[in-house]
Scaffold this motif. Structure first.
Motif, mmCIF file in Angstrom:
data_model
loop_
_atom_site.group_PDB
_atom_site.id
_atom_site.type_symbol
_atom_site.label_atom_id
_atom_site.label_comp_id
_atom_site.label_asym_id
_atom_site.label_seq_id
_atom_site.Cartn_x
_atom_site.Cartn_y
_atom_site.Cartn_z
ATOM 1 N N GLU A 106 0.846 -1.199 0.000
ATOM 2 C CA GLU A 106 0.000 0.000 0.000
ATOM 3 C C GLU A 106 0.878 1.244 0.000
ATOM 4 O O GLU A 106 1.772 1.400 0.833
ATOM 5 C CB GLU A 106 -0.933 0.015 1.206
ATOM 6 C CG GLU A 106 -1.904 1.188 1.188
ATOM 7 C CD GLU A 106 -3.052 1.041 2.168
ATOM 8 O OE1 GLU A 106 -3.916 1.943 2.211
ATOM 9 O OE2 GLU A 106 -3.094 0.021 2.891
ATOM 10 N N LEU A 107 0.601 2.136 -0.938
ATOM 11 C CA LEU A 107 1.377 3.362 -1.086
ATOM 12 C C LEU A 107 0.793 4.468 -0.206
ATOM 13 O O LEU A 107 -0.385 4.421 0.166
ATOM 14 C CB LEU A 107 1.359 3.816 -2.549
ATOM 15 C CG LEU A 107 1.847 2.800 -3.589
ATOM 16 C CD1 LEU A 107 1.681 3.372 -4.995
ATOM 17 C CD2 LEU A 107 3.299 2.419 -3.342
ATOM 18 N N PRO A 108 1.590 5.478 0.139
ATOM 19 C CA PRO A 108 1.036 6.641 0.843
ATOM 20 C C PRO A 108 -0.089 7.259 0.023
ATOM 21 O O PRO A 108 -0.015 7.295 -1.209
ATOM 22 C CB PRO A 108 2.241 7.592 0.935
ATOM 23 C CG PRO A 108 3.436 6.705 0.832
ATOM 24 C CD PRO A 108 3.040 5.590 -0.088
ATOM 25 N N HIS A 109 -1.117 7.737 0.683
ATOM 26 C CA HIS A 109 -2.290 8.256 -0.018
ATOM 27 C C HIS A 109 -2.061 9.708 -0.450
ATOM 28 O O HIS A 109 -2.676 10.646 0.062
ATOM 29 C CB HIS A 109 -3.531 8.124 0.862
ATOM 30 C CG HIS A 109 -4.002 6.715 1.003
ATOM 31 N ND1 HIS A 109 -5.336 6.365 1.094
ATOM 32 C CD2 HIS A 109 -3.320 5.537 1.044
ATOM 33 C CE1 HIS A 109 -5.443 5.054 1.204
ATOM 34 N NE2 HIS A 109 -4.228 4.532 1.180
ATOM 35 N N ASN A 110 -1.178 9.870 -1.423
ATOM 36 C CA ASN A 110 -0.860 11.196 -1.944
ATOM 37 C C ASN A 110 -1.830 11.592 -3.051
ATOM 38 O O ASN A 110 -2.507 10.748 -3.643
ATOM 39 C CB ASN A 110 0.574 11.225 -2.478
ATOM 40 C CG ASN A 110 1.602 11.029 -1.376
ATOM 41 O OD1 ASN A 110 1.398 11.467 -0.252
ATOM 42 N ND2 ASN A 110 2.702 10.373 -1.690
ATOM 43 N N GLU A 111 -1.856 12.880 -3.338
ATOM 44 C CA GLU A 111 -2.671 13.394 -4.428
ATOM 45 C C GLU A 111 -1.997 13.073 -5.766
ATOM 46 O O GLU A 111 -0.795 12.801 -5.816
ATOM 47 C CB GLU A 111 -2.843 14.908 -4.291
ATOM 48 C CG GLU A 111 -3.661 15.328 -3.084
ATOM 49 C CD GLU A 111 -5.091 14.836 -3.164
ATOM 50 O OE1 GLU A 111 -5.774 15.129 -4.161
ATOM 51 O OE2 GLU A 111 -5.528 14.133 -2.232
ATOM 52 N N TRP A 169 -13.464 14.929 -5.322
ATOM 53 C CA TRP A 169 -14.152 13.896 -4.547
ATOM 54 C C TRP A 169 -13.157 12.851 -4.053
ATOM 55 O O TRP A 169 -13.196 12.437 -2.892
ATOM 56 C CB TRP A 169 -15.241 13.223 -5.384
ATOM 57 C CG TRP A 169 -15.741 11.944 -4.751
ATOM 58 C CD1 TRP A 169 -15.550 10.671 -5.201
ATOM 59 C CD2 TRP A 169 -16.474 11.821 -3.523
ATOM 60 N NE1 TRP A 169 -16.122 9.760 -4.343
ATOM 61 C CE2 TRP A 169 -16.695 10.443 -3.302
ATOM 62 C CE3 TRP A 169 -16.960 12.736 -2.598
ATOM 63 C CZ2 TRP A 169 -17.382 9.967 -2.193
ATOM 64 C CZ3 TRP A 169 -17.648 12.256 -1.486
ATOM 65 C CH2 TRP A 169 -17.854 10.892 -1.300
ATOM 66 N N GLN A 170 -12.249 12.439 -4.903
ATOM 67 C CA GLN A 170 -11.298 11.404 -4.508
ATOM 68 C C GLN A 170 -10.360 11.883 -3.406
ATOM 69 O O GLN A 170 -9.805 11.075 -2.666
ATOM 70 C CB GLN A 170 -10.519 10.924 -5.734
ATOM 71 C CG GLN A 170 -11.390 10.123 -6.695
ATOM 72 C CD GLN A 170 -10.661 9.670 -7.939
ATOM 73 O OE1 GLN A 170 -9.634 10.235 -8.315
ATOM 74 N NE2 GLN A 170 -11.182 8.655 -8.603
ATOM 75 N N SER A 171 -10.205 13.203 -3.276
ATOM 76 C CA SER A 171 -9.398 13.745 -2.181
ATOM 77 C C SER A 171 -10.104 13.610 -0.831
ATOM 78 O O SER A 171 -9.455 13.530 0.211
ATOM 79 C CB SER A 171 -9.090 15.227 -2.433
ATOM 80 O OG SER A 171 -8.299 15.401 -3.578
ATOM 81 N N TYR A 172 -11.441 13.605 -0.867
ATOM 82 C CA TYR A 172 -12.219 13.572 0.376
ATOM 83 C C TYR A 172 -12.974 12.265 0.572
ATOM 84 O O TYR A 172 -13.616 12.071 1.608
ATOM 85 C CB TYR A 172 -13.213 14.744 0.392
ATOM 86 C CG TYR A 172 -12.544 16.088 0.562
ATOM 87 C CD1 TYR A 172 -12.232 16.575 1.824
ATOM 88 C CD2 TYR A 172 -12.196 16.857 -0.545
ATOM 89 C CE1 TYR A 172 -11.603 17.799 1.986
ATOM 90 C CE2 TYR A 172 -11.558 18.081 -0.401
ATOM 91 C CZ TYR A 172 -11.265 18.543 0.867
ATOM 92 O OH TYR A 172 -10.629 19.752 1.028
ATOM 93 N N VAL A 202 1.198 19.046 -5.683
ATOM 94 C CA VAL A 202 1.928 20.311 -5.617
ATOM 95 C C VAL A 202 0.978 21.460 -5.927
ATOM 96 O O VAL A 202 0.308 21.458 -6.961
ATOM 97 C CB VAL A 202 3.105 20.322 -6.617
ATOM 98 C CG1 VAL A 202 3.777 21.689 -6.654
ATOM 99 C CG2 VAL A 202 4.121 19.243 -6.243
ATOM 100 N N VAL A 203 0.895 22.436 -5.028
ATOM 101 C CA VAL A 203 0.032 23.600 -5.231
ATOM 102 C C VAL A 203 0.863 24.726 -5.829
ATOM 103 O O VAL A 203 1.864 25.142 -5.252
ATOM 104 C CB VAL A 203 -0.620 24.060 -3.909
ATOM 105 C CG1 VAL A 203 -1.415 25.346 -4.123
ATOM 106 C CG2 VAL A 203 -1.517 22.970 -3.358
#
Length: 378
Positions: free
Chosen positions: A185-190, A234-237, A210-211
């Motif tokens: 399982e990978l870190p849940h990054n954007e 949505w996938q972020s939340y 990255v913003v």
């Protein structure tokens, strides 16, 4: 036949390169999520990838390269692009540039020609340099770019582990995969941030890990872009679904795309019903499934939740929002998409301790079909 190897297998690079050279598909880990790679110069491999992703014709793929030197074999990097490469790559940023061509014969200046369907119809290509040594080693050994697209089917769950992929694709799609590189399982990054550098000013097309700038903001150039932005948001939340209510408070002028945005949310949730504007009925409710992990086990329990699509345009005041059952929806940990949210903003903010509230502003862009979409949570 599909083969699965652990990411630390001593033969993993050689095996992956052999599969890619033969036109196969490889699922691999990255610093954002699992991707699926094909030789970006192999027509048959890209056709196979299209069948796996069920991707409509004309939707391009970005590519992954080892560094700026390989990028410049395929793309014309302007000053803006070069600065972004210097500042953010390797890393979770995809930079769109014009495809490198010869002025007269329109022939690409590179050892290998990109397969059709990789670049866009506008003659542009998205390129990123992964910050993941294993992937860079594979590309280096292959000697040419691979596709840099997520391994999930469109609008399906982000693939942070292999089961996220296999639980959401068909047997036919599974049969198209030749090699799986399993890193757990990978870190849940954007996902990667996508920046278009082909215009006078750089434009963020997808806000990711990255913003760029002070707050998340993207430019949508079509309704499909707006839906994709909603999907990514949505996938972020999504991980909070069923634990707290989630409110998407949508602001924007008439016709800007608030209902289109909600359609993207619904599609990402797996809702197959037609999403209608609630202007006359004030609200519509739709059902969708989430899966909660059972305590002390790995079993996932399905749970039916509600997406409530609300239009506050004709509401005379905050009491009408409460009359629609706002408190009950929040208590039930539903998802709410509220158009014209600024008209009932105080009521929405009253729930900021019980719900996750994301304010989404959609404005008209400089061109006819462009929209500027920004957001922030309170």
């Amino acid at each position: 036949m599909m083969k699965t190897l652990k990411a630390n297998d001593s033969e993993i690079v050689e095996t992956a390169v052999k599969v890619l050279k033969n036109g196969g598909l490889v699922i691999f880990p990255t610093e954002t999520m699992y991707g699926i790679g094909a030789d970006a110069t192999n027509e048959k491999a890209i056709n196979k990838l299209n069948n796996y992703k069920k991707r409509p014709l004309g939707k391009p793929y970005s590519i992954a390269v080892t560094g700026q030197a390989m990028s410049e074999e395929y793309a014309q990097l302007n000053k803006t692009a070069r600065q972004l490469y210097k500042s953010f790559l390797p890393g979770p940023v995809t930079i769109i540039s014009k495809i490198k061509i010869q002025d007269s014969n329109q022939i690409q200046k590179s050892k290998f020609k990109l397969a059709s369907g990789i670049g866009s119809e506008l003659g542009t290509i998205g390129i990123r340099i992964p910050d993941y040594p294993l992937v860079l080693d594979i590309i280096e050994k292959l000697g040419r770019p691979i596709t840099a697209t997520s391994a999930n089917a469109s609008y399906k769950k982000r693939p942070y582990k292999i089961s996220d992929i296999f639980d959401n694709i068909s047997d036919k799609q599974k049969s198209l995969i030749d090699l799986v590189i399993d890193a757990g399982e990978l870190p849940h990054n954007e996902p990667s941030t996508v920046i278009d550098t082909t215009l006078d000013d750089p434009v963020v097309l997808r806000q990711g890990e990255v913003v760029i700038g002070s707050s998340p903001k993207v430019i949508s150039r079509s309704e499909e872009d707006t839906k994709n932005t909603a999907k990514e948001l949505w996938q972020s939340y999504e991980k909070h679904a069923g634990q707290r209510a989630i409110v998407f408070a949508l602001e924007g002028p008439m016709g800007a795309g608030k209902t289109v945005f909600t359609k993207g949310l619904a599609k990402a949730m797996g809702i197959g019903d037609e999403i209608l504007s609630p202007t006359y009925n004030l609200h519509h409710n739709y059902q969708f499934l989430i899966y909660n992990l059972q305590t002390n086990s790995n079993n996932q329990i399905p749970n039916i939740k509600t997406l409530s699509h609300i239009d506050a345009w004709r509401m005379s005041g905050p009491k009408e929002l409460e009359a629609l059952g706002m408190r009950g929806l929040i208590h039930d940990k539903s998802v709410l998409a509220i158009e014209w949210a600024e008209r009932v903003g105080d009521t929405i903010r009253n729930y900021n301790e019980e719900a996750i509230i994301i304010w989404v502003k959609i404005k008209y862009g400089k061109k006819e079909k462009e929209r500027e979409i920004s957001w922030g949570a309170i």
